[in-house]
Every structure is written in structure tokens, then in C-alpha cells.
Design a protein around this motif. Structure first.
Motif, PDB file in Angstrom:
ATOM      1  N   UNK A 231      -0.864  -4.520   0.196  1.00 55.14           N
ATOM      2  CA  UNK A 231      -1.311  -3.446  -0.691  1.00 55.14           C
ATOM      3  C   UNK A 231      -2.832  -3.460  -0.817  1.00 55.14           C
ATOM      4  N   UNK A 232      -3.429  -4.646  -0.784  1.00 54.96           N
ATOM      5  CA  UNK A 232      -4.892  -4.727  -0.867  1.00 54.96           C
ATOM      6  C   UNK A 232      -5.554  -4.053   0.331  1.00 54.96           C
ATOM      7  N   UNK A 233      -4.945  -4.159   1.522  1.00 56.61           N
ATOM      8  CA  UNK A 233      -5.502  -3.519   2.709  1.00 56.61           C
ATOM      9  C   UNK A 233      -5.415  -1.992   2.661  1.00 56.61           C
ATOM     10  N   UNK A 234      -4.556  -1.473   1.811  1.00 55.95           N
ATOM     11  CA  UNK A 234      -4.392  -0.018   1.707  1.00 55.95           C
ATOM     12  C   UNK A 234      -5.421   0.632   0.792  1.00 55.95           C
ATOM     13  N   UNK A 235      -6.140  -0.179   0.036  1.00 57.45           N
ATOM     14  CA  UNK A 235      -7.170   0.372  -0.849  1.00 57.45           C
ATOM     15  C   UNK A 235      -8.222   1.092  -0.011  1.00 57.45           C
ATOM     16  N   UNK A 236      -8.534   2.315  -0.375  1.00 60.91           N
ATOM     17  CA  UNK A 236      -9.512   3.109   0.358  1.00 60.91           C
ATOM     18  C   UNK A 236      -8.903   4.023   1.393  1.00 60.91           C
ATOM     19  N   UNK A 237      -7.644   3.810   1.751  1.00 60.52           N
ATOM     20  CA  UNK A 237      -6.959   4.697   2.689  1.00 60.52           C
ATOM     21  C   UNK A 237      -6.268   5.827   1.920  1.00 60.52           C
ATOM     22  N   UNK A 238      -6.227   7.003   2.509  1.00 59.69           N
ATOM     23  CA  UNK A 238      -5.606   8.165   1.870  1.00 59.69           C
ATOM     24  C   UNK A 238      -4.111   8.192   2.199  1.00 59.69           C
TER      25      UNK A 238
END
Length: 311
Positions: free
Chosen positions: A182-189
Motif C-alpha cells: 500500500x505504501x508503494x501505491x501512494x502517489x499513483x492514481x
């Protein structure tokens, strides 16, 4: 028209005697005579004549007999259509390709002898109203979203935690990942046009955004799953969430990727709702089936919103 009088008329016509019809119906001969007299007044004709051998149909009685039998058959079918155990079990699922629909397909495979009516209602208020009115027997919903406590007359049990996966096109930055946190998804739309304000799934994604800082967009009209898949396949900047059990088919040229989400895995909580006084015997069979075929809840490494029950 009094159906008991019609039933009595048919009994007399078949027995040929008022006395035998009374015995067959477990009523007195006087009650038989009163019912026939009432029916004759309603119809405005005589149905029987007295004869040495008993009661004989008049010409009008002969004309009425097949219709009387059909009236009784229709009445029986009408009663059976709403009688618990005789009518189909009516269950609400959110969408035809959803995880709830998959649960019902599994139930049907396990119990093909049970008639089912599967329907799709939109929000939990509509579903609860339908449960209370008897329009449906059960509904799959996420409970209990903030401000939406489960009413006291509605029972619920958590039946499935649905893991979410990330769905991307082939050119997305995360398309080659074996899994993403979930942390890697931060900033992705993350584009999800099916999120409708005020629904239980909107409350779920609001909490997911608030807790992990994700960017979930619900902009634009919802043209359905095919349009969503086309857009995700052609737009490198967009991804979407999809339930792991959800079964969608897309053209091979789309090159879509389904990527597990971890640390933690967001799971969508599905509960079965029903009225506490619902006597349909297949409802208990459905609950037993779900309890035996679904896994535990709130397992280590997963996330659900704090309002999901049980906790």
C-alpha cells in the motif's frame, strides 16, 4: 368469490352427495348446504338438483365445474409462490460478476435442488427495506458503515473477506511488479468510477484513503466494466482496484496485469443480511453453506475499516 364455497362445490360434484362431500371436507352437511347456497346466490344460478341418487349438476353447474377446478389450481399456485420452502430463495448481490455472485453460484452447485432468484439492488437502505418487506430473503452488504447501524430486526454474519488486487495496463509503472505494498501505491492514481457517494463501498474507500494516503479518483461517468478495462489498458497513469474473486474477461491485446497488494492486504468485508423472523428453510441452508465454505476474518496482514463487524 368465496374459494371455500368453490372448493365445496367441486367436492359435491365429485362425490355426488352432500353428505359424502361433508365427510371428505370434515365439515357438517349443513355447512355444505350453506356454502353451496351462498355460491349459487353469488353466481345467480342453481348448480345442483336433488335426485334419488344424490346431487346432480345442472347445466349451469356442468359449465361452471371446469372453471371452479381451475380457480382452485390458481389459488394453490398463488399460495405456493409465497409459501416458505415452496417459493425460490431471493438473494440480492451487488453485481453479476462480483464476489457475492460467485458465492451464490457455489451455493447453487452445492444445492441444485433449491430454487433461487438472484437480483441486484443498489444500496444498503434499499436492501434493508426489501428484506423487511419480504421482497428479498437476504442481501450481501458491508456492515456497519459509519452512521448505518444494522437495525435490530436485521441479522447479519460476516461471510467473506475479499482481498483487493491492483489492476494495471502493460505500460503502467507497476505493471512488472510481482506484488505491491500500500505504501508503494501512494502517489499513483487509482481510478474507480463506480464509487457512488453515500454507499457502503464509498465509506470503505474513504477510510482506505484516509489511513494510507492513497489517491482514489471516482471522476467521470461509470460506463461499466468493459469501459473501465479499456481505459486502464490504454492509460499508463491509471490503475484500479479489483477483488481477487472477481472474474472479468478482456481482450488479449489489453495486456492487463492483476497484482497482489500487501503490507497490509486491503480486504472488503461482505456480510449476509436477513430478517430475524424469516422462516424460509433454504435461508438456514445458505448460512450453513457459507459458514462451511468461507475463510476466517481479520487475519494477520490484512486491513478492513474499523467499522466492519465483527472485529
Amino acid at each position: 368469490m368465496d374459494l371455500e364455497a368453490v372448493r365445496t362445490f367441486v367436492a359435491v360434484a365429485e362425490a355426488g352427495q352432500f353428505q359424502k362431500a361433508a365427510a371428505d371436507l370434515s365439515i357438517t352437511q349443513q355447512a355444505v348446504s350453506k356454502r353451496i347456497a351462498t355460491l349459487e346466490r353469488t353466481l345467480g344460478v342453481r348448480l345442483f338438483t336433488r335426485a334419488a341418487r344424490g346431487a346432480e349438476l345442472t347445466i349451469d353447474g356442468q359449465a361452471f365445474l371446469p372453471h371452479a377446478r381451475e380457480l382452485l389450481r390458481v389459488a394453490e399456485r398463488a399460495g405456493a409462490s409465497v409459501r416458505p420452502g415452496r417459493r425460490p430463495l431471493r438473494v440480492d448481490v451487488l453485481a453479476s460478476r462480483s464476489a457475492q455472485s460467485g458465492l451464490m453460484r457455489g451455493f447453487h452447485r452445492a444445492h441444485p435442488e433449491i430454487d433461487l432468484d438472484v437480483m441486484m439492488l443498489f444500496d444498503i437502505e434499499t436492501a434493508v427495506t426489501a428484506i423487511r418487506s419480504g421482497a428479498i430473503d437476504a442481501s450481501f452488504r458491508a456492515v456497519a458503515a459509519p452512521g448505518r447501524p444494522v437495525p435490530e430486526d436485521i441479522a447479519s454474519v460476516r461471510v467473506l473477506d475479499e482481498p483487493l488486487q491492483l489492476l494495471t495496463g502493460p505500460a503502467h509503472a507497476l505493471a512488472g511488479a510481482q506484488s505491491v505494498t500500500l505504501a508503494q501505491l501512494v502517489g499513483h492514481r487509482i481510478w474507480m468510477p463506480g464509487i457512488a457517494p453515500g454507499t457502503e463501498w464509498a465509506a470503505y474507500y474513504d477510510d482506505l484513503v484516509a489511513e494510507f494516503g492513497l489517491t482514489i479518483e471516482a471522476t467521470g461517468p461509470n460506463f461499466g466494466s468493459d469501459a473501465l478495462l479499456d481505459t486502464i489498458a490504454d492509460t499508463p497513469a491509471l490503475a484500479t482496484f479489483m477483488g481477487e474473486p472477481t472474474r472479468l474477461v478482456w481482450p488479449a491485446g489489453h495486456g492487463l496485469r492483476r497484482i497482489p497488494v500487501t503490507d497490509p492486504t486491503p480486504v472488503y468485508p461482505h456480510s449476509l443480511l436477513w430478517h430475524r423472523d424469516n422462516p424460509h428453510p433454504a435461508l438456514a441452508t445458505l448460512r450453513t453453506h457459507l459458514a462451511a465454505t468461507t475463510t476466517g476474518h481479520d487475519t494477520t496482514g490484512t486491513w478492513t475499516p474499523s467499522w466492519a463487524i465483527p472485529r
